[in-house]
Design a protein around this motif. Structure first.
Motif, mmCIF file in Angstrom:
data_model
loop_
_atom_site.group_PDB
_atom_site.id
_atom_site.type_symbol
_atom_site.label_atom_id
_atom_site.label_comp_id
_atom_site.label_asym_id
_atom_site.label_seq_id
_atom_site.Cartn_x
_atom_site.Cartn_y
_atom_site.Cartn_z
ATOM 1 N N GLU A 114 0.781 -1.436 0.047
ATOM 2 C CA GLU A 114 0.233 0.645 0.243
ATOM 3 C C GLU A 114 0.716 1.111 -0.002
ATOM 4 N N SER B 143 1.588 8.325 -6.119
ATOM 5 C CA SER B 143 -0.197 8.418 -6.221
ATOM 6 C C SER B 143 -0.064 10.157 -5.293
ATOM 7 N N ASN C 15 1.647 2.674 -3.716
ATOM 8 C CA ASN C 15 0.401 2.610 -4.397
ATOM 9 C C ASN C 15 1.147 4.647 -3.669
#
Length: 226
Positions: free
Chosen positions: A37, A44, A40
């Motif tokens: 996670e 982002s 990610n």
């Protein structure tokens, strides 16, 4: 400074978040107990500081370091002393804290991260590139995009173009966060984009291909800039 805490121990996340809340210069904190996670989140969003555990159940802190921006300060927080010597291979690691930690030691590490961040800020958005036999300083805010040309890169600006011997892979780690790779042959200045549609990006009079593999992260980055 925007901060990301990555630690598989929820109690340690809570402690680090508490430490961060006591420092006025930390504006926001995101926490995760998952290494995947965190990747990610890093892809982002933009973080000025990462508080990173080395031993994670799904991926190592060292793997995360490989994808983190070199402009992001990293404080390693772990019980694994074996990584300490290797940590010096990463310029963005500003300190290495061994658990358990206290606020006094944490704050000293934060001050190193703050100094690292200030140095990056003071350098401004400029880059020296080789043009023939000379080094040329370019203002990155004026760059429209970079295009790969075999072993060279075209630096495209409004009124000129410079060809330099470099690869996009080597260039990408040196660029600030308002640049994004959109194709294997193109990195664009997000602030210069006019339109996006039909797998094409328009910048000035040029149309640049947008690969499907980069489309999601491009839109995520644009939403963060707005």
């Amino acid at each position: 400074m925007k901060s990301l805490i990555v630690d598989d121990d929820p109690l340690m996340c809570d402690l680090l978040e508490h430490f961060c809340s006591k420092i006025d210069d930390i504006s926001s904190v995101v926490t995760t107990t998952s290494g995947f996670e965190s990747i990610n989140l890093i892809n982002s969003s933009t973080f000025d500081l990462i508080l990173l555990d080395y031993n994670l159940p799904d991926i190592t802190g060292e793997d995360i370091l490989k994808i983190a921006s070199p402009h992001t300060a990293v404080i390693m927080i772990t019980a694994n002393r074996n990584f300490a010597p290797d940590s010096y291979n990463y310029d963005q690691i500003v300190d290495f804290l061994v658990k358990p930690i206290n606020f006094s030691r944490f704050f000293k590490a934060f001050q190193k991260a703050q100094a690292f961040h200030s140095r990056n800020q003071s350098q401004g958005h400029r880059l020296f590139i080789k043009d023939g036999n000379k080094l040329v300083k370019i203002n990155l805010e004026e760059v429209y995009y970079f295009k790969s040309e075999a072993n060279y890169i075209s630096v495209v600006m409004e009124k000129k173009k410079i060809l330099t011997l470099m690869t996009l892979k080597d260039l990408e780690v040196k660029l600030p966060d308002f640049f994004q790779r959109v194709h294997r042959s193109f990195i664009v200045n997000l602030n210069r984009i006019t339109t996006i549609g039909n797998n094409l990006i328009e910048i000035g009079k040029d149309h640049i291909p947008l690969s499907q593999s980069y489309e999601k992260i491009l839109y995520q980055k644009i939403s963060l800039l707005n």
